[in-house]
Write an enzyme that holds these catalytic residues in place. Sequence first.
Site, PDB file in Angstrom:
ATOM      1  N   ASP A  47       0.846  -1.199   0.000  1.00  0.00           N
ATOM      2  CA  ASP A  47       0.000   0.000   0.000  1.00  0.00           C
ATOM      3  C   ASP A  47       0.879   1.246   0.000  1.00  0.00           C
ATOM      4  OD1 ASP A  47      -2.892   1.163   0.723  1.00  0.00           O
ATOM      5  OD2 ASP A  47      -1.370   2.280   1.838  1.00  0.00           O
ATOM      6  N   TYR A  52       3.679   9.533  -0.556  1.00  0.00           N
ATOM      7  CA  TYR A  52       4.768   8.885   0.191  1.00  0.00           C
ATOM      8  C   TYR A  52       6.128   9.028  -0.501  1.00  0.00           C
ATOM      9  CZ  TYR A  52       0.713   6.501   2.341  1.00  0.00           C
ATOM     10  OH  TYR A  52      -0.482   6.210   2.945  1.00  0.00           O
ATOM     11  N   LYS A  77      -2.575   6.041  -4.297  1.00  0.00           N
ATOM     12  CA  LYS A  77      -3.655   7.004  -4.014  1.00  0.00           C
ATOM     13  C   LYS A  77      -3.368   8.344  -4.675  1.00  0.00           C
ATOM     14  CE  LYS A  77      -3.524   4.872   0.566  1.00  0.00           C
ATOM     15  NZ  LYS A  77      -2.095   4.658   0.862  1.00  0.00           N
ATOM     16  N   HIS A 110      -7.223   9.866  -1.833  1.00  0.00           N
ATOM     17  CA  HIS A 110      -6.514   9.801  -0.544  1.00  0.00           C
ATOM     18  C   HIS A 110      -7.345  10.400   0.602  1.00  0.00           C
ATOM     19  CE1 HIS A 110      -2.147   9.406   1.042  1.00  0.00           C
ATOM     20  NE2 HIS A 110      -3.003   9.255   2.022  1.00  0.00           N
TER      21      HIS A 110
HETATM   22  N1  LIG Z   1      -4.959   6.490   3.653  1.00  0.00           N
HETATM   23  C1  LIG Z   1      -4.337   7.219   4.548  1.00  0.00           C
HETATM   24  O1  LIG Z   1      -4.619   8.406   4.735  1.00  0.00           O
HETATM   25  C2  LIG Z   1      -3.266   6.587   5.362  1.00  0.00           C
HETATM   26  C3  LIG Z   1      -2.772   7.242   6.507  1.00  0.00           C
HETATM   27  C4  LIG Z   1      -1.786   6.620   7.249  1.00  0.00           C
HETATM   28  C5  LIG Z   1      -1.309   5.379   6.857  1.00  0.00           C
HETATM   29  N2  LIG Z   1      -1.782   4.777   5.737  1.00  0.00           N
HETATM   30  C6  LIG Z   1      -1.284   3.454   5.286  1.00  0.00           C
HETATM   31  O2  LIG Z   1      -1.369   2.538   6.383  1.00  0.00           O
HETATM   32  C7  LIG Z   1      -0.080   2.001   6.640  1.00  0.00           C
HETATM   33  C8  LIG Z   1       0.084   1.680   8.110  1.00  0.00           C
HETATM   34  O3  LIG Z   1      -0.172   2.818   8.907  1.00  0.00           O
HETATM   35  P1  LIG Z   1       0.954   3.575   9.759  1.00  0.00           P
HETATM   36  O4  LIG Z   1       2.253   3.388   9.097  1.00  0.00           O
HETATM   37  O5  LIG Z   1       0.497   4.967   9.984  1.00  0.00           O
HETATM   38  O6  LIG Z   1       0.874   2.883  11.176  1.00  0.00           O
HETATM   39  P2  LIG Z   1       0.959   1.400  11.793  1.00  0.00           P
HETATM   40  O7  LIG Z   1       1.154   0.386  10.730  1.00  0.00           O
HETATM   41  O8  LIG Z   1      -0.180   1.269  12.726  1.00  0.00           O
HETATM   42  O9  LIG Z   1       2.264   1.496  12.688  1.00  0.00           O
HETATM   43  C9  LIG Z   1       3.527   1.666  12.149  1.00  0.00           C
HETATM   44  C10 LIG Z   1       4.495   1.959  13.288  1.00  0.00           C
HETATM   45  O10 LIG Z   1       4.526   0.859  14.193  1.00  0.00           O
HETATM   46  C11 LIG Z   1       5.822   0.292  14.222  1.00  0.00           C
HETATM   47  N3  LIG Z   1       5.645  -1.176  14.198  1.00  0.00           N
HETATM   48  C12 LIG Z   1       5.284  -1.966  13.168  1.00  0.00           C
HETATM   49  N4  LIG Z   1       5.186  -3.242  13.543  1.00  0.00           N
HETATM   50  C13 LIG Z   1       5.483  -3.280  14.850  1.00  0.00           C
HETATM   51  C14 LIG Z   1       5.563  -4.314  15.809  1.00  0.00           C
HETATM   52  N5  LIG Z   1       5.311  -5.583  15.477  1.00  0.00           N
HETATM   53  N6  LIG Z   1       5.896  -3.999  17.089  1.00  0.00           N
HETATM   54  C15 LIG Z   1       6.146  -2.724  17.438  1.00  0.00           C
HETATM   55  N7  LIG Z   1       6.084  -1.685  16.581  1.00  0.00           N
HETATM   56  C16 LIG Z   1       5.765  -1.966  15.292  1.00  0.00           C
HETATM   57  C17 LIG Z   1       6.556   0.805  13.004  1.00  0.00           C
HETATM   58  O11 LIG Z   1       7.923   0.972  13.259  1.00  0.00           O
HETATM   59  P3  LIG Z   1       9.108   0.250  12.375  1.00  0.00           P
HETATM   60  O12 LIG Z   1       8.885   0.603  10.950  1.00  0.00           O
HETATM   61  O13 LIG Z   1      10.354   0.832  12.946  1.00  0.00           O
HETATM   62  O14 LIG Z   1       8.952  -1.230  12.646  1.00  0.00           O
HETATM   63  C18 LIG Z   1       5.890   2.181  12.806  1.00  0.00           C
HETATM   64  O15 LIG Z   1       6.495   3.126  13.666  1.00  0.00           O
HETATM   65  C19 LIG Z   1       0.867   3.097   6.135  1.00  0.00           C
HETATM   66  O16 LIG Z   1       2.197   2.647   5.968  1.00  0.00           O
HETATM   67  C20 LIG Z   1       0.163   3.486   4.858  1.00  0.00           C
HETATM   68  O17 LIG Z   1       0.425   2.535   3.836  1.00  0.00           O
HETATM   69  C21 LIG Z   1      -2.763   5.358   4.994  1.00  0.00           C
END
Ligand SMILES: NC(=O)c1ccc[n+]([C@@H]2O[C@H](COP(=O)([O-])OP(=O)(O)OC[C@H]3O[C@@H](n4cnc5c(N)ncnc54)[C@H](OP(=O)(O)O)[C@@H]3O)[C@@H](O)[C@H]2O)c1
Length: 276
Positions: A47, A52, A77, A110
């Site tokens: 994704d 990004y 997006k 988005h």
């Molecule tokens: N549509 C939108 O507006 C929107 C907004 C935000 C995000 N997104 C999408 O959703 C995806 C995920 O959301 P997100 O990146 O905001 O948050 P998330 O996946 O909830 O959390 C990511 C964070 O948690 C850490 N992490 C991951 N696995 C872990 C584990 N097993 N134990 C402890 N910490 C862990 C990662 O650090 P490390 O990388 O250091 O492991 C990073 O700091 C994004 O990458 C993006 O593709 C979309």
Amino acid sequence: MNLQSTKVLTNGVEMPRLGLGVYKMTEREETLQAIDHALKVGYRAVDTASLYGNEVEVGEAIRHSGVNREDIFVTTKVWNNDQGYDATLRAFEVSLKKLNMEYLDLYLTHWAVPQTFEETYRAIERLYDEKLIRATGVSNHHEHHLQKLLAKANIAPMVNQVEVHPYLQQNTLKTYCTKHDIALTAWSPLGRGGVLDDPTILEIGQDLGKTAAQVVLRWHLQNGTIIIPKSVSPSRIEENAQIFDFELTQAQMTQLASLNLNKRFGQDPDNFKFDF
Ligand SMILES: NC(=O)c1ccc[n+]([C@@H]2O[C@H](COP(=O)([O-])OP(=O)(O)OC[C@H]3O[C@@H](n4cnc5c(N)ncnc54)[C@H](OP(=O)(O)O)[C@@H]3O)[C@@H](O)[C@H]2O)c1
């Protein structure tokens, strides 16, 4: 269910239930390695978004992975300042070129930019008609946004990607999406790490011999939600995929359901700063 399990969208296209999110992967080598590792351990979805700044790396990592392009579900997006009918079509071309692909699996609005989100979705419908994308969808759309789209759409959005985690469970929106056959994808499924110190989640994890992240991701799966956790760490990429060998009991699901605080770690789609 296993790592290759999919959710069937309304048009029959299968979307993996677990994918790798790549937001904030800005280091080229780190991004290439994270995606390569995820594909090696069996992830089959990535994704990304034009915002990004890593579509080039996503395309490159997929091409060099040895996994067939058709076996990987790629989402990107259209960013807010590219919205509207013509601008979205142009933005799509740019994304496709950066990814260096012939087609995408899913293209999302988005955020629902108030003046343009309906026209943006109309462009996404056209891309679908032209077979440049395999599925249509949106992101950060509340029920009132979806109602507007559904009133006019020839092809209803197949996916809505919104912030969901134990502190923001989105039950009303989820019910609405289920009723309209719109698959819900959770962004920030781990609350950007902000839910992982929760004592209830940790306790359930201890009982099961699983980490807090695994408990949370499994909870999403059992709720029928698609998840795209982000990690650049090889061990966490693996950890986040090891969620198919255990099941939360009904009692544990109820305990997790009680954690909802309607707390956002990201922005509310109705109050998004659209000049960002
Ligand atoms: N549509 C939108 O507006 C929107 C907004 C935000 C995000 N997104 C999408 O959703 C995806 C995920 O959301 P997100 O990146 O905001 O948050 P998330 O996946 O909830 O959390 C990511 C964070 O948690 C850490 N992490 C991951 N696995 C872990 C584990 N097993 N134990 C402890 N910490 C862990 C990662 O650090 P490390 O990388 O250091 O492991 C990073 O700091 C994004 O990458 C993006 O593709 C979309």
